[in-house]
Motif scaffolding. Structure first.
Motif, PDB file in Angstrom:
ATOM      1  N   ALA A  21       4.111  -1.638   3.138  1.00 32.13           N
ATOM      2  CA  ALA A  21       3.507  -0.356   2.756  1.00 32.13           C
ATOM      3  C   ALA A  21       4.599   0.691   2.719  1.00 32.13           C
ATOM      4  O   ALA A  21       5.586   0.626   3.461  1.00 32.13           O
ATOM      5  CB  ALA A  21       2.411   0.049   3.740  1.00 32.13           C
ATOM      6  N   SER A  22       4.438   1.653   1.828  1.00 33.68           N
ATOM      7  CA  SER A  22       5.410   2.740   1.749  1.00 33.68           C
ATOM      8  C   SER A  22       4.839   3.985   2.406  1.00 33.68           C
ATOM      9  O   SER A  22       3.648   4.276   2.312  1.00 33.68           O
ATOM     10  CB  SER A  22       5.802   3.017   0.296  1.00 33.68           C
ATOM     11  OG  SER A  22       4.684   3.314  -0.502  1.00 33.68           O
ATOM     12  N   VAL A  23       5.725   4.711   3.070  1.00 31.36           N
ATOM     13  CA  VAL A  23       5.326   5.839   3.908  1.00 31.36           C
ATOM     14  C   VAL A  23       5.659   7.148   3.199  1.00 31.36           C
ATOM     15  O   VAL A  23       6.773   7.351   2.720  1.00 31.36           O
ATOM     16  CB  VAL A  23       6.036   5.783   5.270  1.00 31.36           C
ATOM     17  CG1 VAL A  23       5.637   6.979   6.128  1.00 31.36           C
ATOM     18  CG2 VAL A  23       5.706   4.473   5.986  1.00 31.36           C
ATOM     19  N   MET A  24       4.678   8.044   3.149  1.00 34.59           N
ATOM     20  CA  MET A  24       4.891   9.400   2.649  1.00 34.59           C
ATOM     21  C   MET A  24       5.595  10.177   3.758  1.00 34.59           C
ATOM     22  O   MET A  24       4.963  10.586   4.741  1.00 34.59           O
ATOM     23  CB  MET A  24       3.566  10.044   2.284  1.00 34.59           C
ATOM     24  CG  MET A  24       3.692  11.407   1.645  1.00 34.59           C
ATOM     25  SD  MET A  24       3.971  11.358  -0.122  1.00 34.59           S
ATOM     26  CE  MET A  24       2.281  11.150  -0.731  1.00 34.59           C
ATOM     27  N   ALA A  25       6.898  10.371   3.603  1.00 32.36           N
ATOM     28  CA  ALA A  25       7.703  10.903   4.703  1.00 32.36           C
ATOM     29  C   ALA A  25       7.314  12.316   5.099  1.00 32.36           C
ATOM     30  O   ALA A  25       7.555  12.732   6.233  1.00 32.36           O
ATOM     31  CB  ALA A  25       9.181  10.857   4.341  1.00 32.36           C
TER      32      ALA A  25
ATOM     33  N   ALA B 223       0.854  -1.187   0.000  1.00 38.29           N
ATOM     34  CA  ALA B 223       0.000   0.000   0.000  1.00 38.29           C
ATOM     35  C   ALA B 223       0.894   1.243   0.000  1.00 38.29           C
ATOM     36  O   ALA B 223       1.945   1.256   0.632  1.00 38.29           O
ATOM     37  CB  ALA B 223      -0.904   0.015   1.235  1.00 38.29           C
ATOM     38  N   ASP B 224       0.464   2.266  -0.716  1.00 33.04           N
ATOM     39  CA  ASP B 224       1.197   3.532  -0.770  1.00 33.04           C
ATOM     40  C   ASP B 224       0.527   4.573   0.131  1.00 33.04           C
ATOM     41  O   ASP B 224      -0.603   4.398   0.571  1.00 33.04           O
ATOM     42  CB  ASP B 224       1.220   4.091  -2.193  1.00 33.04           C
ATOM     43  CG  ASP B 224       2.000   3.210  -3.153  1.00 33.04           C
ATOM     44  OD1 ASP B 224       2.731   2.321  -2.684  1.00 33.04           O
ATOM     45  OD2 ASP B 224       1.874   3.417  -4.367  1.00 33.04           O
ATOM     46  N   ASP B 225       1.243   5.668   0.366  1.00 30.14           N
ATOM     47  CA  ASP B 225       0.711   6.866   1.023  1.00 30.14           C
ATOM     48  C   ASP B 225       0.472   6.707   2.516  1.00 30.14           C
ATOM     49  O   ASP B 225      -0.189   7.557   3.127  1.00 30.14           O
ATOM     50  CB  ASP B 225      -0.588   7.353   0.364  1.00 30.14           C
ATOM     51  CG  ASP B 225      -0.379   7.843  -1.057  1.00 30.14           C
ATOM     52  OD1 ASP B 225       0.784   8.124  -1.410  1.00 30.14           O
ATOM     53  OD2 ASP B 225      -1.366   7.943  -1.806  1.00 30.14           O
ATOM     54  N   CYS B 226       0.985   5.647   3.125  1.00 30.14           N
ATOM     55  CA  CYS B 226       0.846   5.540   4.574  1.00 30.14           C
ATOM     56  C   CYS B 226       1.566   6.723   5.218  1.00 30.14           C
ATOM     57  O   CYS B 226       2.651   7.124   4.782  1.00 30.14           O
ATOM     58  CB  CYS B 226       1.445   4.226   5.057  1.00 30.14           C
ATOM     59  SG  CYS B 226       0.944   3.745   6.718  1.00 30.14           S
TER      60      CYS B 226
ATOM     61  N   HIS C  84       8.076   6.283   0.280  1.00 31.17           N
ATOM     62  CA  HIS C  84       7.280   6.727  -0.868  1.00 31.17           C
ATOM     63  C   HIS C  84       7.750   8.140  -1.207  1.00 31.17           C
ATOM     64  O   HIS C  84       7.146   9.128  -0.785  1.00 31.17           O
ATOM     65  CB  HIS C  84       5.802   6.700  -0.503  1.00 31.17           C
ATOM     66  CG  HIS C  84       4.863   6.836  -1.668  1.00 31.17           C
ATOM     67  ND1 HIS C  84       4.866   5.961  -2.732  1.00 31.17           N
ATOM     68  CD2 HIS C  84       3.868   7.734  -1.921  1.00 31.17           C
ATOM     69  CE1 HIS C  84       3.920   6.314  -3.600  1.00 31.17           C
ATOM     70  NE2 HIS C  84       3.310   7.391  -3.127  1.00 31.17           N
ATOM     71  N   VAL C  85       8.862   8.231  -1.957  1.00 28.20           N
ATOM     72  CA  VAL C  85       9.452   9.547  -2.210  1.00 28.20           C
ATOM     73  C   VAL C  85       8.476  10.411  -3.008  1.00 28.20           C
ATOM     74  O   VAL C  85       7.781   9.939  -3.910  1.00 28.20           O
ATOM     75  CB  VAL C  85      10.806   9.432  -2.930  1.00 28.20           C
ATOM     76  CG1 VAL C  85      11.856   8.836  -2.011  1.00 28.20           C
ATOM     77  CG2 VAL C  85      10.711   8.619  -4.220  1.00 28.20           C
ATOM     78  N   ASN C  86       8.439  11.683  -2.667  1.00 32.56           N
ATOM     79  CA  ASN C  86       7.408  12.574  -3.204  1.00 32.56           C
ATOM     80  C   ASN C  86       8.005  13.942  -3.491  1.00 32.56           C
ATOM     81  O   ASN C  86       8.686  14.527  -2.647  1.00 32.56           O
ATOM     82  CB  ASN C  86       6.273  12.707  -2.178  1.00 32.56           C
ATOM     83  CG  ASN C  86       5.263  13.763  -2.583  1.00 32.56           C
ATOM     84  OD1 ASN C  86       4.910  13.893  -3.754  1.00 32.56           O
ATOM     85  ND2 ASN C  86       4.784  14.524  -1.610  1.00 32.56           N
TER      86      ASN C  86
END
Length: 242
Positions: free
Chosen positions: A32-36, A7-10, A64-66
């Motif tokens: 899950a990837s974390v929106m830092a 899952a993305d955007d955690c 979750h690089v943004n």
């Protein structure tokens, strides 16, 4: 065929984080990837590390690089080309591609340096939350696979314990869908295939694992169970059995 569910955007908001952690505790997710830059990123990373057992040797928590939505971690004065004065990212995916197109210039290199600095800050925030863990990496709207950003991506691999990177190169297969989805989905899939070209091989040379097959580019935001089943059926045809 091993199916890996992430899952993305955690960490983006408390509601999103709570829902993803509930799914993790139920056993529905492998990671899950974390929106830092999210409001509760550290809480999300620690929660995931406790909620999901490590299986198949895959990292549980991802970065979750943004650089496209919301607010940057670094202060605006350090990122004048990447963010607005209030710290929110100034580019969408299209304008970022335009800014990175064309021959090398001092301004383009400055933008690339800002992206690398912001990504480093984001990865550091997640690593600080779970210092003993290996990480995987993916990108918001898959911006991490843009060819111009590969130096920034490879720099992260050298600095942080990243074992796995998502490469969103989806195989071509026919899928019944409305005309609008056919047009937008095919454009999105082909762009991601183009941007991802050669990346899997470059990552493998660095000892970083990638998915053998990615599903979801065509149906992004419009995935249904029948479309997922059709995609998995195609993947089973083209992937070697195990």
């Amino acid at each position: 065929m091993q199916i890996v569910t992430h899952a993305d955007d955690c960490g983006l908001s408390r509601g999103i984080t709570s829902t993803i952690l509930d799914c993790a505790r139920s056993g529905a997710l492998l990671g899950a990837s974390v929106m830092a830059s999210g409001d509760c990123a550290e809480e999300a990373a620690r929660g995931l590390a406790h909620a999901i057992p490590s299986r198949h040797g895959l990292p549980v928590v991802g970065v979750h690089v943004n650089i496209l939505e919301g607010r940057a971690l670094l202060p605006p004065e350090q990122l004048p080309l990447l963010v607005r004065p209030d710290g929110t990212f100034r580019h969408n995916l299209g304008s970022l591609c335009l800014a990175l197109a064309g021959p090398s210039s001092r301004k383009k290199q400055a933008l690339l340096d800002e992206v690398a600095a912001e990504w480093t800050a984001q990865a550091a925030r997640i690593q600080t939350a779970i210092p003993s863990s290996r990480l995987y990496l993916d990108g918001h709207l898959h911006a991490h696979v843009l060819p111009a950003l590969r130096p920034a991506l490879f720099a992260l691999l050298q600095e942080f314990p990243i074992d796995y990177v998502r490469v969103p190169s989806e195989p071509r297969y026919s899928l019944p869908a409305p005309l609008r989805l056919q047009i937008i989905g095919n454009i999105r899939r082909e762009l991601l295939r183009l941007w991802s070209h050669g990346l899997r091989e470059q990552l493998h040379k660095r000892g970083v694992r990638t998915p053998d097959c990615f599903l979801g580019a065509f149906c992004s935001g419009a995935m249904t169970m029948p479309r997922l089943v059709a995609g998995l059926a195609h993947a089973q045809k083209i992937l070697p059995g195990d």
